[in-house]
Scaffold this motif. Sequence first.
Motif, PDB file in Angstrom:
ATOM      1  N   ARG A   7       1.899 -96.602  13.350  1.00  0.00           N
ATOM      2  CA  ARG A   7       2.695 -96.740  14.622  1.00  0.00           C
ATOM      3  C   ARG A   7       2.002 -98.104  15.398  1.00  0.00           C
ATOM      4  NH1 ARG A   7       2.039 -91.798  13.717  1.00  0.00           N
ATOM      5  NH2 ARG A   7       3.698 -90.262  13.343  1.00  0.00           N
ATOM      6  N   GLU A  57       7.978 -96.450  24.110  1.00  0.00           N
ATOM      7  CA  GLU A  57       6.626 -95.659  23.864  1.00  0.00           C
ATOM      8  C   GLU A  57       6.726 -94.106  24.373  1.00  0.00           C
ATOM      9  OE1 GLU A  57       4.414 -97.554  22.949  1.00  0.00           O
ATOM     10  OE2 GLU A  57       4.369 -99.367  23.415  1.00  0.00           O
ATOM     11  N   ASN A  58       7.542 -93.806  25.303  1.00  0.00           N
ATOM     12  CA  ASN A  58       7.503 -92.383  25.549  1.00  0.00           C
ATOM     13  C   ASN A  58       7.977 -91.621  24.253  1.00  0.00           C
ATOM     14  OD1 ASN A  58       8.678 -90.663  28.386  1.00  0.00           O
ATOM     15  ND2 ASN A  58       8.957 -89.958  26.310  1.00  0.00           N
ATOM     16  N   TRP A  59       9.207 -92.104  23.666  1.00  0.00           N
ATOM     17  CA  TRP A  59       9.550 -91.325  22.492  1.00  0.00           C
ATOM     18  C   TRP A  59       9.024 -91.593  21.251  1.00  0.00           C
ATOM     19  CZ3 TRP A  59      12.641 -87.089  23.135  1.00  0.00           C
ATOM     20  CH2 TRP A  59      12.987 -87.027  24.576  1.00  0.00           C
ATOM     21  N   GLU A 101       5.759 -91.782  21.328  1.00  0.00           N
ATOM     22  CA  GLU A 101       4.616 -90.744  21.403  1.00  0.00           C
ATOM     23  C   GLU A 101       5.235 -89.452  20.970  1.00  0.00           C
ATOM     24  OE1 GLU A 101       0.859 -91.217  22.156  1.00  0.00           O
ATOM     25  OE2 GLU A 101       1.464 -92.985  21.248  1.00  0.00           O
ATOM     26  N   VAL A 102       6.388 -89.130  21.523  1.00  0.00           N
ATOM     27  CA  VAL A 102       6.965 -87.751  21.206  1.00  0.00           C
ATOM     28  C   VAL A 102       6.979 -87.681  19.438  1.00  0.00           C
ATOM     29  CG1 VAL A 102       9.197 -86.447  21.163  1.00  0.00           C
ATOM     30  CG2 VAL A 102       8.320 -87.413  23.414  1.00  0.00           C
ATOM     31  N   ALA A 143       5.143 -89.044  17.534  1.00  0.00           N
ATOM     32  CA  ALA A 143       3.708 -88.732  16.936  1.00  0.00           C
ATOM     33  C   ALA A 143       3.143 -87.559  17.174  1.00  0.00           C
ATOM     34  CB  ALA A 143       2.989 -89.910  17.427  1.00  0.00           C
ATOM     35  N   HIS A 144       3.407 -86.973  18.463  1.00  0.00           N
ATOM     36  CA  HIS A 144       2.606 -85.743  18.711  1.00  0.00           C
ATOM     37  C   HIS A 144       3.569 -84.511  18.868  1.00  0.00           C
ATOM     38  CE1 HIS A 144      -0.791 -87.731  20.154  1.00  0.00           C
ATOM     39  NE2 HIS A 144      -0.146 -88.701  20.386  1.00  0.00           N
ATOM     40  N   SER A 145       4.667 -84.718  18.519  1.00  0.00           N
ATOM     41  CA  SER A 145       5.633 -83.343  18.675  1.00  0.00           C
ATOM     42  C   SER A 145       6.342 -83.262  17.108  1.00  0.00           C
ATOM     43  CB  SER A 145       6.613 -83.460  19.798  1.00  0.00           C
ATOM     44  OG  SER A 145       5.994 -83.171  20.903  1.00  0.00           O
ATOM     45  N   VAL A 176      11.663 -78.760  18.729  1.00  0.00           N
ATOM     46  CA  VAL A 176      11.732 -80.342  18.972  1.00  0.00           C
ATOM     47  C   VAL A 176      13.102 -80.885  18.672  1.00  0.00           C
ATOM     48  CG1 VAL A 176      10.895 -82.505  18.067  1.00  0.00           C
ATOM     49  CG2 VAL A 176       9.167 -80.553  18.298  1.00  0.00           C
TER      50      VAL A 176
END
Lengths: 215, 216
Positions: free
Chosen positions: A67, A96-98, A100-101, A103-105, A142
């Motif tokens: 990423r 960036e928000n999505w 990160e989503v 990557a993390h969720s 998710v």
Amino acid sequence: MVVKVYGPVYGSPKRVLVCLIEKEVEFETVPIDLLKGEHKDPDYLKLQPFGTVPVTEDGDYILYESRAIIRYYAEKYKSQGADLLGKTIEERGQVENWLEVEAHSYNPPIHTLTVQILLFSKLGFTSDQNLIKESEEKLSKVLDVYEERLSKSKYLAGDFFSLADLSHLPFTHYLVGPMGKEDMIRSRKHVSAWWDDISSRPSWQKVFQLYPPVF
Amino acid sequence: MVVKVYGPAFASPKRVLVCLVEKEVEFETVPVDLIKGEHKHPDYLKLQPFGTVPVTQDGDYTLFESRAIIRYYAEKYKSQGTDLLGKTIEERGQVENWLEVEAQNFHPPVFNLTFQIMFTPILGIPTDEKLIKESEEKLDKVFDVYEERLSKNKYLAGDFFSLADLSHLPFTQYLVCQMGKEYMIRDRKHVSAWWDDISNRPSWKKVLELYPAPGA
């Protein structure tokens, strides 16, 4: 000098390959056999000290973490190919928000499912059925959030295809294909339409063709 | 209109707070009590559908995921305060590389340690000692890579402080203070010097003073 991408048959490196194709950037690939443990070879660890794929070598410039690599190339080649970062700083913020989503969720449960269902059967290990059930439940929650989001916007970051959508391609392919869990996508109307759209992009079709997945 | 940051007492929102202080951007905070379950409230879920902190509201513009928020504000205010993204696209690439390392390699074990050591007692959940041991072993391996990297570079992305270093502040603070594992930092010469440098930045000291952690 052409950028080299290590480990093309695996999931995470495919994020990089599809990004480079979208950006019309030439590349070469270098095979790394994870099953033979080539990622733990001292020579590989000099490039990527955590011993994972991908890593990219662009002349002297080395990068790892898929990423990070896709963000770098999407920005460096912003003026050619598909614009994967949005047009404004605010649009990039949504990307960036999505991302990160993802990557993390999204990634943790789907990665666990990939390892437990696909990798373990290939290696002849016994899967942890409880872990599979928990991961599927997490992923379902998710996807429920995605269904709501995609009922309001065509793509995750807005009305434009971006790195946030692209990042989902490799492991979602494993989910609907070899894992046999296509119903998780198809039972959600907007997620289903989104998946059809992004997975039929010529860039993804080409990556698939050139580097058939290992599962 | 001033940006609002939700959940300032907690670790991930502190990434955002220290970034905004470095960028000289004014902000307000809105408390969210995770212990009382306020993050699962329907009104909160409208802002952040995954029910985690932080979320930021900047007029109509809402963002979540702390590492997305810091990238956005570091770029939006590039020309003021500290430059947290490097000067060139290549420097930014290094920042992205090490910010992803923090997210993918450092964060999972340190988060498990935080939850098991600091929060299971408060929540009345059984503490998983096996997970604590495994997480410390994983974190040890990550710190070994950092020791090597920081023997060649003053900061993770190069010779400049960046989002990649900043992102480590909140949970490393827990590690050395509340969790009593300062030896993991002090046993490593270059990691130790790096930690002293970044944790003594005025921005971090200000955030800790204004928004003490729960139970601190």
